[in-house]
Design a protein around this motif. Structure first.
Motif, PDB file in Angstrom:
ATOM      1  N   LEU A  26       6.156 -14.140 -50.862  1.00 23.75           N
ATOM      2  CA  LEU A  26       4.748 -14.614 -50.473  1.00 23.75           C
ATOM      3  C   LEU A  26       3.498 -13.586 -51.990  1.00 23.75           C
ATOM      4  N   SER A  27       4.657 -12.489 -51.633  1.00 27.35           N
ATOM      5  CA  SER A  27       3.785 -11.309 -52.386  1.00 27.35           C
ATOM      6  C   SER A  27       3.649 -11.866 -53.879  1.00 27.35           C
ATOM      7  N   ALA A  28       4.702 -11.856 -54.560  1.00 25.99           N
ATOM      8  CA  ALA A  28       4.773 -12.516 -55.761  1.00 25.99           C
ATOM      9  C   ALA A  28       3.815 -13.726 -55.835  1.00 25.99           C
ATOM     10  N   ALA A  29       3.519 -14.163 -55.554  1.00 25.96           N
ATOM     11  CA  ALA A  29       3.115 -15.427 -55.306  1.00 25.96           C
ATOM     12  C   ALA A  29       1.666 -15.002 -55.151  1.00 25.96           C
ATOM     13  N   LEU A  30       1.590 -14.200 -54.400  1.00 26.31           N
ATOM     14  CA  LEU A  30      -0.394 -14.265 -54.310  1.00 26.31           C
ATOM     15  C   LEU A  30      -0.554 -12.328 -55.667  1.00 26.31           C
ATOM     16  N   LEU A  31       0.477 -11.727 -56.260  1.00 24.73           N
ATOM     17  CA  LEU A  31       0.229 -11.210 -57.508  1.00 24.73           C
ATOM     18  C   LEU A  31       0.068 -12.532 -58.853  1.00 24.73           C
ATOM     19  N   ALA A  32       0.463 -13.917 -58.823  1.00 26.32           N
ATOM     20  CA  ALA A  32       0.568 -15.023 -59.476  1.00 26.32           C
ATOM     21  C   ALA A  32      -0.951 -15.600 -59.742  1.00 26.32           C
ATOM     22  N   ALA A  33      -1.148 -15.445 -58.513  1.00 28.21           N
ATOM     23  CA  ALA A  33      -2.137 -16.492 -58.168  1.00 28.21           C
ATOM     24  C   ALA A  33      -3.485 -15.261 -58.557  1.00 28.21           C
ATOM     25  N   HIS A  34      -3.682 -14.424 -58.324  1.00 29.25           N
ATOM     26  CA  HIS A  34      -4.305 -13.402 -58.301  1.00 29.25           C
ATOM     27  C   HIS A  34      -4.520 -13.264 -59.871  1.00 29.25           C
ATOM     28  N   VAL A  35      -3.196 -13.172 -61.075  1.00 30.51           N
ATOM     29  CA  VAL A  35      -4.004 -13.537 -62.386  1.00 30.51           C
ATOM     30  C   VAL A  35      -4.319 -14.629 -62.717  1.00 30.51           C
ATOM     31  N   SER A  36      -4.103 -16.057 -62.378  1.00 34.52           N
ATOM     32  CA  SER A  36      -4.278 -16.724 -62.873  1.00 34.52           C
ATOM     33  C   SER A  36      -6.052 -16.887 -62.561  1.00 34.52           C
ATOM     34  N   PHE A  37      -6.534 -15.968 -61.543  1.00 33.76           N
ATOM     35  CA  PHE A  37      -7.457 -16.162 -61.259  1.00 33.76           C
ATOM     36  C   PHE A  37      -8.696 -15.345 -61.797  1.00 33.76           C
ATOM     37  N   ASP A  38      -8.188 -14.766 -62.665  1.00 33.03           N
ATOM     38  CA  ASP A  38      -9.090 -13.791 -64.174  1.00 33.03           C
ATOM     39  C   ASP A  38      -9.802 -14.662 -64.294  1.00 33.03           C
ATOM     40  N   GLY A  39     -10.216 -16.092 -64.541  1.00 31.95           N
ATOM     41  CA  GLY A  39     -10.973 -16.614 -65.611  1.00 31.95           C
ATOM     42  C   GLY A  39     -12.677 -16.928 -64.359  1.00 31.95           C
ATOM     43  N   ASP A  40     -12.172 -16.512 -63.178  1.00 31.26           N
ATOM     44  CA  ASP A  40     -13.423 -16.841 -61.982  1.00 31.26           C
ATOM     45  C   ASP A  40     -14.936 -15.847 -62.396  1.00 31.26           C
ATOM     46  N   THR A  41     -14.219 -14.681 -62.769  1.00 31.13           N
ATOM     47  CA  THR A  41     -15.399 -13.514 -63.341  1.00 31.13           C
ATOM     48  C   THR A  41     -16.442 -13.407 -64.621  1.00 31.13           C
ATOM     49  N   PHE A  42     -16.003 -14.686 -65.405  1.00 25.64           N
ATOM     50  CA  PHE A  42     -17.093 -15.044 -66.765  1.00 25.64           C
ATOM     51  C   PHE A  42     -17.250 -16.400 -66.433  1.00 25.64           C
ATOM     52  N   GLN A  43     -17.941 -16.813 -67.020  1.00 27.09           N
ATOM     53  CA  GLN A  43     -18.430 -17.965 -66.701  1.00 27.09           C
ATOM     54  C   GLN A  43     -20.305 -18.318 -67.827  1.00 27.09           C
ATOM     55  N   HIS A  44     -20.141 -19.264 -68.976  1.00 29.01           N
ATOM     56  CA  HIS A  44     -21.226 -19.469 -69.131  1.00 29.01           C
ATOM     57  C   HIS A  44     -21.972 -17.699 -69.610  1.00 29.01           C
ATOM     58  N   CYS A  45     -20.505 -17.394 -70.172  1.00 29.36           N
ATOM     59  CA  CYS A  45     -20.663 -15.747 -71.015  1.00 29.36           C
ATOM     60  C   CYS A  45     -21.393 -14.881 -70.011  1.00 29.36           C
TER      61      CYS A  45
END
Length: 122
Positions: A26-45
């Motif tokens: 679960l810890s490894a899956a949460l780390l992978a999920a966190h990395v996959s959510f990296d695109g959430d920080t920017f939207q339309h510049c």
């Protein structure tokens, strides 16, 4: 009476092992999920900052890793698989602490939208 004690000890050890393995995965899956959510920080510049799911995964991952380490501290006897899970959890914890730091770090673009190469391609 002795067989009842052995059965109880065996069940406790199996439960500890299953919990340690589950929490490590679960810890490894949460780390992978966190990395996959990296695109959430920017939207339309526009820098939006970390999303709620980034905060949740950034905190839940280290908590699972620490739980594995605590379970390793409570083990009795020689349960090698629990030790392997604890070593993996320690390595994951190091990476997860860096991810947690990154969530609270200031805006990487310095407050300027579309900085760097992204600004050139727009």
């Amino acid at each position: 009476m002795e067989s009842i004690r052995l059965t109880t000890t065996s069940r406790r050890r199996d439960g500890l092992l299953a919990g340690a393995v589950l929490l490590t995965v679960l810890s490894a899956a949460l780390l992978a999920a966190h990395v996959s959510f990296d695109g959430d920080t920017f939207q339309h510049c526009r820098y939006l900052g970390p999303s709620t799911r980034m905060y949740v995964t950034a905190w839940a991952g280290p908590l699972c890793s620490v739980a594995v380490l605590v379970a390793h501290g409570f083990r009795r006897g020689r349960a090698r698989p629990v030790t392997v899970c604890a070593v993996l959890a320690l390595l994951l914890l190091c990476v997860q602490v860096m991810a947690l730091y990154w969530v609270y770090a200031p805006d990487p673009s310095g407050g300027y939208d579309c900085s760097g190469i992204a600004g050139l391609t727009q």
